[in-house]
Design an enzyme around this catalytic site. Structure first.
Site, PDB file in Angstrom:
ATOM      1  N   LYS A  77     -10.783 -11.401  -5.696  1.00 38.26           N
ATOM      2  CA  LYS A  77     -10.602 -11.593  -4.181  1.00 38.26           C
ATOM      3  C   LYS A  77     -11.963 -12.347  -3.723  1.00 38.26           C
ATOM      4  CE  LYS A  77     -10.240  -9.288   0.247  1.00 38.26           C
ATOM      5  NZ  LYS A  77      -9.863  -8.024   0.993  1.00 38.26           N
ATOM      6  N   SER A 152      -5.861  -7.202   4.117  1.00 38.32           N
ATOM      7  CA  SER A 152      -6.637  -8.713   3.889  1.00 38.32           C
ATOM      8  C   SER A 152      -6.601  -9.238   2.397  1.00 38.32           C
ATOM      9  CB  SER A 152      -7.897  -8.663   4.406  1.00 38.32           C
ATOM     10  OG  SER A 152      -8.954  -7.886   3.321  1.00 38.32           O
ATOM     11  N   SER A 176      -6.453  -2.637   2.802  1.00 40.47           N
ATOM     12  CA  SER A 176      -6.559  -4.184   2.439  1.00 40.47           C
ATOM     13  C   SER A 176      -5.898  -4.175   1.222  1.00 40.47           C
ATOM     14  CB  SER A 176      -7.593  -4.787   2.737  1.00 40.47           C
ATOM     15  OG  SER A 176      -7.863  -5.396   3.890  1.00 40.47           O
TER      16      SER A 176
HETATM   17  N1  GLN Z   1      -6.296  -4.243   8.466  1.00 41.05           N
HETATM   18  C1  GLN Z   1      -7.467  -3.804   8.270  1.00 41.05           C
HETATM   19  C2  GLN Z   1      -8.472  -4.386   9.284  1.00 41.05           C
HETATM   20  O1  GLN Z   1      -8.109  -5.448   9.827  1.00 41.05           O
HETATM   21  C3  GLN Z   1      -8.043  -3.452   6.935  1.00 41.05           C
HETATM   22  C4  GLN Z   1      -8.824  -4.505   6.338  1.00 41.05           C
HETATM   23  C5  GLN Z   1      -9.632  -4.146   5.034  1.00 41.05           C
HETATM   24  O2  GLN Z   1      -9.120  -2.931   4.498  1.00 41.05           O
HETATM   25  N2  GLN Z   1     -10.544  -4.876   4.574  1.00 41.05           N
HETATM   26  O3  GLN Z   1      -9.572  -4.027   9.484  1.00 41.05           O
END
Ligand code: GLN
Length: 485
Positions: A77, A152, A176
């Site tokens: 990532k 994400s 995410s």
């Molecule tokens: N959807 C969650 C957020 O927007 C998860 C983000 C993550 O795990 N980096 O914060």
């Protein structure tokens, strides 16, 4: 042409001379080119990957023993530092920034002869659930290009989903890795907090962030996890001795004690078909002799607010370093003073969602509001940690949906950030409590999209998590779960 199935089989084929690392890298590069429109990659390390493959092929021919990830093609990532390679958190503020060092977890992979094929698109600074908030544009779900892959870590998920690498690394602060795995039909694991070094992972919310993994084969996930679960003096928040002996997964031929939260399975936001299929699975597990108890979890409605107060507070602090001096984009507008200089840099550099979170986080930390929001959310976190400890004193694992619905349509939640935040209801608990969790691709929806079952185990209980996953995948993976081959 050999079709990749799992690492163990790939290594056998390599030893028998039926395939080479170069063949595999070439095949993945072809897939990446073919699937360019999915927008999963930020950068593809074509020459480097081919060169490494050639080196490995030459070494293997000389009869040297294979390292554990010999020729395993991995994508990372765009929040994981790799010396000499760009890392930008998919943000304009870090566009063209080159890593000065390599993240420890990634170094462990390189030490075992993994081939890194490129870095993957994500929501800016890992903030989001759809991979629509990226300076490089949105990522498409390969199973249905009208849908998001989740976020994400959407690019890392699609890279595995559409056969552009064997496994990938993502990061999971509030879901995410698990939620994109759920949307894309993959295995996605978030290890417990302190299991994997965060050194070299660009921070979103430091007390929540963990590197996680995507794969199609549980054994591959277990192998890579075991190799990166090693102590690192550069991360003082690591467990003194992370879970070990995770691979090969020692089969657990026993009955487990599971529970689930009545409030979670009866939540009004949960899709009826997801609810029915998970309820059906619970009944099957009981029939097989496992214990599955319904328990009361009256804190469910507090977890999303607590998560968004605490993570935005941490983000407002973590992202303050991107000021255009220490790090980040510098505006070409002539500033009238220092404040204007910071203002212009950050206004141009950050996207809408990141700005929203920095402002929210700054607000909840500000004098006069700190006690009302930040302290209160910390108290809720403590309650949650204690409640989870009590649950795990009695049960091996908690069963939950991963997401209230299958992959969203592109643009579905554009206008309503709160609706988007609420969809994190099932994933953020594991990060608030620091426990381990996995999303397993067990089900197929009548809308033709896959969805997963989330399993959580206590902190440092990765082995139990993998053993449960092995049983569930073996016995309960519905035959029609869509997989792209
Ligand atoms: N959807 C969650 C957020 O927007 C998860 C983000 C993550 O795990 N980096 O914060």
């Amino acid at each position: 042409m050999y079709v990749f199935n799992n690492i163990e089989q790939y290594h056998r084929q390599l030893k028998e001379g039926k395939v080479t690392c170069t063949d595999m890298v070439q095949e993945y590069l072809t897939q990446i080119e073919k699937n360019k429109h999915l927008n999963a990659f930020v950068e593809v390390y074509t020459n480097e990957a081919l060169q490494k493959a050639a080196e490995l092929d030459a070494n293997r021919n000389s009869g040297a023993p294979l390292k554990k990830l010999h020729g395993v093609v991995i994508a990372i990532k765009d929040v994981i530092c790799y010396e000499g390679h760009k890392v930008s958190a998919s943000s304009a503020i870090l566009k063209d920034f080159t890593s000065l060092y390599t993240a420890t977890a990634l170094q462990f992979l390189l030490d075992e002869d993994a081939i890194i094929i490129g870095n993957c698109n994500c929501d800016e600074f890992a903030m989001g659930s759809t991979n629509e908030n990226s300076v490089y544009g949105k990522v498409l779900n390969a199973m249905d290009e009208q849908k998001v892959p989740g976020g994400s870590s959407g690019g890392s998920a699609v890279a595995v989903q559409a056969n552009m690498c064997m496994v990938s690394l993502g990061s999971d602060t509030g879901g995410s890795v698990r939620q994109p795995a759920d949307f894309c039909g993959l295995i996605g694991i978030k290890p417990s907090y302190g299991q994997i070094s965060r050194y070299g992972l660009l921070a979103y919310a430091s007390s929540f962030d963990q590197i996680g993994l995507f794969g199609k084969a549980l054994d591959d996930v277990a192998l890579v996890l075991s190799l990166i679960s090693k102590n690192d003096p550069m991360d003082s928040t690591m467990e003194a001795s992370p879970s070990s002996n995770l691979f090969p997964i020692k089969e657990a031929d026993r009955k487990f004690k599971y529970c689930y939260f009545s409030q979670a399975l009866n939540h009004p936001s949960l899709d009826k078909e997801i609810q029915q299929k998970i309820t059906g699975l619970i009944e099957q597990l009981r029939a097989e002799g496992h214990t599955v108890n319904e328990i009361d979890f009256d804190l469910l409605d507090y977890i999303v607010p607590a998560y968004y107060v605490l993570t935005t507070a941490e983000a407002s602090s973590n992202l303050s370093r991107y000021d255009g001096i220490r790090f980040g984009h510098q505006s070409s507008i002539e500033p009238k003073d220092l404040s204007a200089f910071y203002f212009n840099n950050r206004t141009e550099g950050f996207g809408l969602e990141v700005k929203r979170r920095i402002m929210l986080g700054t607000f909840v930390l500000s004098t006069g509001y700190y006690d009302a929001y930040y302290s209160k959310a910390q108290k809720i976190r403590t309650l949650l940690v204690n409640k989870m400890k009590a649950i795990f004193a009695e049960y091996d694992a908690i069963l939950m949906p991963t997401s209230p619905e299958t992959a969203f349509n592109i643009g579905q939640n554009d206008k309503d950030p709160i609706a988007m935040y609420l969809a994190d209801i099932y994933t953020v608990l594991a990060n608030l409590a620091g426990v381990a969790a996995i999303s397993l691709p067990l089900f197929s929806h009548s809308n033709n999209m896959p969805f997963g079952l989330q399993v959580m185990t206590n902190k440092s209980e990765e082995l139990t998590l993998l053993q449960i996953s092995q049983q569930l995948l073996l016995k309960h993976k519905s035959a029609d779960v869509p997989f792209l081959s």
